[in-house]
Design an enzyme around this catalytic site. Structure first.
Site, PDB file in Angstrom:
ATOM      1  N   HIS A  17       0.567  -2.317   0.731  1.00 24.70           N
ATOM      2  CA  HIS A  17       0.036  -0.972   0.815  1.00 24.70           C
ATOM      3  C   HIS A  17       0.735  -0.323   2.230  1.00 24.70           C
ATOM      4  O   HIS A  17       0.819   0.822   1.491  1.00 24.70           O
ATOM      5  CB  HIS A  17      -1.602  -1.481   1.659  1.00 24.70           C
ATOM      6  CG  HIS A  17      -2.653  -0.161   2.275  1.00 24.70           C
ATOM      7  ND1 HIS A  17      -3.026   0.666   1.206  1.00 24.70           N
ATOM      8  CD2 HIS A  17      -2.315   0.125   2.862  1.00 24.70           C
ATOM      9  CE1 HIS A  17      -3.655   1.623   1.892  1.00 24.70           C
ATOM     10  NE2 HIS A  17      -3.166   1.085   3.039  1.00 24.70           N
TER      11      HIS A  17
ATOM     12  N   HIS B  75       1.991   4.324   1.711  1.00 24.20           N
ATOM     13  CA  HIS B  75       2.567   5.159   2.692  1.00 24.20           C
ATOM     14  C   HIS B  75       3.279   5.660   3.010  1.00 24.20           C
ATOM     15  O   HIS B  75       3.654   6.622   3.408  1.00 24.20           O
ATOM     16  CB  HIS B  75       2.399   4.614   4.427  1.00 24.20           C
ATOM     17  CG  HIS B  75      -0.063   4.442   4.279  1.00 24.20           C
ATOM     18  ND1 HIS B  75      -0.488   5.705   4.618  1.00 24.20           N
ATOM     19  CD2 HIS B  75      -0.994   2.812   4.512  1.00 24.20           C
ATOM     20  CE1 HIS B  75      -2.299   5.080   4.486  1.00 24.20           C
ATOM     21  NE2 HIS B  75      -1.582   4.053   4.762  1.00 24.20           N
TER      22      HIS B  75
ATOM     23  N   GLU C 257      -5.725   8.028   3.039  1.00 19.13           N
ATOM     24  CA  GLU C 257      -6.258   6.396   2.366  1.00 19.13           C
ATOM     25  C   GLU C 257      -7.058   6.557   0.686  1.00 19.13           C
ATOM     26  O   GLU C 257      -6.224   6.514   0.268  1.00 19.13           O
ATOM     27  CB  GLU C 257      -6.972   5.757   3.185  1.00 19.13           C
ATOM     28  CG  GLU C 257      -6.757   5.094   4.417  1.00 19.13           C
ATOM     29  CD  GLU C 257      -5.231   4.533   3.717  1.00 19.13           C
ATOM     30  OE1 GLU C 257      -4.878   3.730   3.028  1.00 19.13           O
ATOM     31  OE2 GLU C 257      -4.970   3.417   5.448  1.00 19.13           O
TER      32      GLU C 257
ATOM     33  N   SER D 280      -2.003   1.932  -3.607  1.00 21.82           N
ATOM     34  CA  SER D 280      -2.039   0.186  -3.695  1.00 21.82           C
ATOM     35  C   SER D 280      -2.633  -0.575  -4.677  1.00 21.82           C
ATOM     36  O   SER D 280      -2.637  -1.924  -4.446  1.00 21.82           O
ATOM     37  CB  SER D 280      -1.976   0.126  -2.617  1.00 21.82           C
ATOM     38  OG  SER D 280      -3.212   0.013  -1.572  1.00 21.82           O
TER      39      SER D 280
END
Length: 191
Positions: free
Chosen positions: A30, A35, A76, A95
């Site tokens: 993730h 990110h 997110e 993700s």
């Protein structure tokens, strides 16, 4: 403190195969896949730094839960409007292959135009796919909004009613699947 000083902390475990669609905790996949690519964009990196600095102030004012919603619905689980449709940029979506499709193509979630105060009032859940996504016009606009003084917003939010996830307000800009633009784009969202 880490974000305010341009540091990004990564998880130290990797998800199991049965957790590929959704995981409540950030793992290495993730963080690195979701990110890190966004952090290479100078405007997004500036946004993250401003967010980190804002977090320090929000904590001192007792408004951290409201600021956390901004992170949740942008970093997110954010969507971005582009000329040929909506695109994902949030690491929580990126993700998850299944939520990537769900966020853009499923009819059930609400896709609402980004409004900072609205975002800060909207509850979220961490145990399932999102039922609301906020759509920004650009990373540059997101950065501009984040660089303002949140003090007046925090004052208005004190004692304000939190908004349930499924709420759609008359003032919301709603992006839907049922438009001709959607069909004209071969099944991709268009504003």
């Amino acid at each position: 403190d880490h974000l305010a000083n341009r540091r990004f902390v990564s998880g130290q475990f990797i998800r199991k195969p049965d957790q590929l669609d959704y995981l409540q905790e950030p793992d290495i996949f993730h963080d690195v896949f979701g990110h890190v690519p966004m952090l290479t964009d100078p405007d997004f990196a500036a946004y993250m730094e401003a967010y980190g600095k804002g977090g320090q102030r929000a904590q001192s004012l007792g408004m951290l839960k409201n600021l956390a919603r901004l992170y949740w619905y942008t970093v997110e689980f954010g969507l971005m409007k582009e000329a040929d449709g909506l695109r994902i940029y949030g690491a929580g979506i990126v993700s998850s292959a299944t939520e990537s499709v769900f966020s853009l193509e499923d009819a059930s979630p609400n896709r609402l135009g980004f409004d900072l105060e609205r975002v800060m009032k909207t509850l979220y859940r961490i145990d399932d796919f999102q039922q609301v996504y906020f759509v920004i016009d650009s990373i540059e606009k997101l950065k501009e909004v984040t660089l303002q003084d949140f003090g007046p917003i925090y004052e208005r939010l004190k004692g304000a009613e939190e908004l349930p996830i499924e709420a759609v307000l008359p003032s919301d800009r709603v992006f839907t699947r049922g438009t001709q633009a959607y069909a004209a784009k071969g099944g991709r969202f268009a504003a």
